[in-house]
Structure formats: C-alpha cells, structure tokens
Design an enzyme around this catalytic site. Structure first.
Site, PDB file in Angstrom:
ATOM      1  N   ASN A 123      -6.138  -2.648   2.458  1.00  0.00           N
ATOM      2  CA  ASN A 123      -6.182  -4.098   2.594  1.00  0.00           C
ATOM      3  C   ASN A 123      -7.625  -4.571   2.658  1.00  0.00           C
ATOM      4  O   ASN A 123      -8.465  -3.912   3.275  1.00  0.00           O
ATOM      5  CB  ASN A 123      -5.469  -4.545   3.869  1.00  0.00           C
ATOM      6  CG  ASN A 123      -3.964  -4.436   3.774  1.00  0.00           C
ATOM      7  OD1 ASN A 123      -3.399  -4.410   2.692  1.00  0.00           O
ATOM      8  ND2 ASN A 123      -3.304  -4.380   4.903  1.00  0.00           N
ATOM      9  N   ARG A 153       0.823  -1.216   0.000  1.00  0.00           N
ATOM     10  CA  ARG A 153       0.000   0.000   0.000  1.00  0.00           C
ATOM     11  C   ARG A 153       0.852   1.259   0.000  1.00  0.00           C
ATOM     12  O   ARG A 153       0.580   2.199  -0.752  1.00  0.00           O
ATOM     13  CB  ARG A 153      -0.963   0.013   1.186  1.00  0.00           C
ATOM     14  CG  ARG A 153      -2.033  -1.071   1.084  1.00  0.00           C
ATOM     15  CD  ARG A 153      -2.897  -1.139   2.321  1.00  0.00           C
ATOM     16  NE  ARG A 153      -2.059  -1.438   3.479  1.00  0.00           N
ATOM     17  CZ  ARG A 153      -2.310  -1.053   4.721  1.00  0.00           C
ATOM     18  NH1 ARG A 153      -3.392  -0.367   4.996  1.00  0.00           N
ATOM     19  NH2 ARG A 153      -1.502  -1.386   5.705  1.00  0.00           N
TER      20      ARG A 153
END
Length: 89
Positions: A36, A18
């Site tokens: 996520n 990320r």
C-alpha cells in the site's frame, strides 16, 4: 527475466488487493511484492518471465471482485529489487 513496477489506483486498499495479487503472482511463478502507498494506491513489483509479468499486469487492471481499478501504470524495474518469493508489505 523481466521486471516491472506497477502502480494501481482506485479502490484498491482494504479489499484484499495485495493478498490477491500475491496469489496471482505465485501462480505465475513471479517474485516481488505488493504494498500500500500513502495516497491510497498499491505498488506492485513483479519479476520473472516476460509473459508472466504481462499476465499479472493484465490481471491488475481488474483485480479481485471487491476492488475498483481506475488506472494502472507500468515502468521497467530492476530485477534485483524483487527479492525472493512474493511478499505482501
């Protein structure tokens, strides 16, 4: 402007995916987020110039060195959902 929602599966959680995605998105001038998902995948929403969204999509197929990307899916998204800046959620 163009927007797309990507779902990236593989070894993509716990490997700086990320944060690395955010770095790439900011370099490309994109807005959106990376988060996520409970199934172990990562969702990425990106909005900006079509070429920049496409470039991020290509980068997502590889990801950072620690990741292993098995698949990437892409669907059209609403630009308004991208918000401002690029966030890691």
């Amino acid at each position: 402007m163009h927007a797309a929602r990507f779902r990236v599966a593989g070894k993509v959680q716990g490997v700086w995916f990320r944060a690395s995605t955010r770095e790439q998105a900011l370099k490309l001038g994109l807005r959106g987020y990376a988060k996520n998902l409970p199934d172990g995948s990562v969702e990425v929403l990106a909005a900006g110039a079509a070429a920049a969204v496409d470039a991020l999509g290509q980068w997502l197929r590889v990801g950072p060195p620690q990741a292993r990307v098995d698949s990437v899916s892409r669907v059209v998204a609403e630009e308004a959902q991208a918000g401002r800046g690029f966030e890691v959620l």
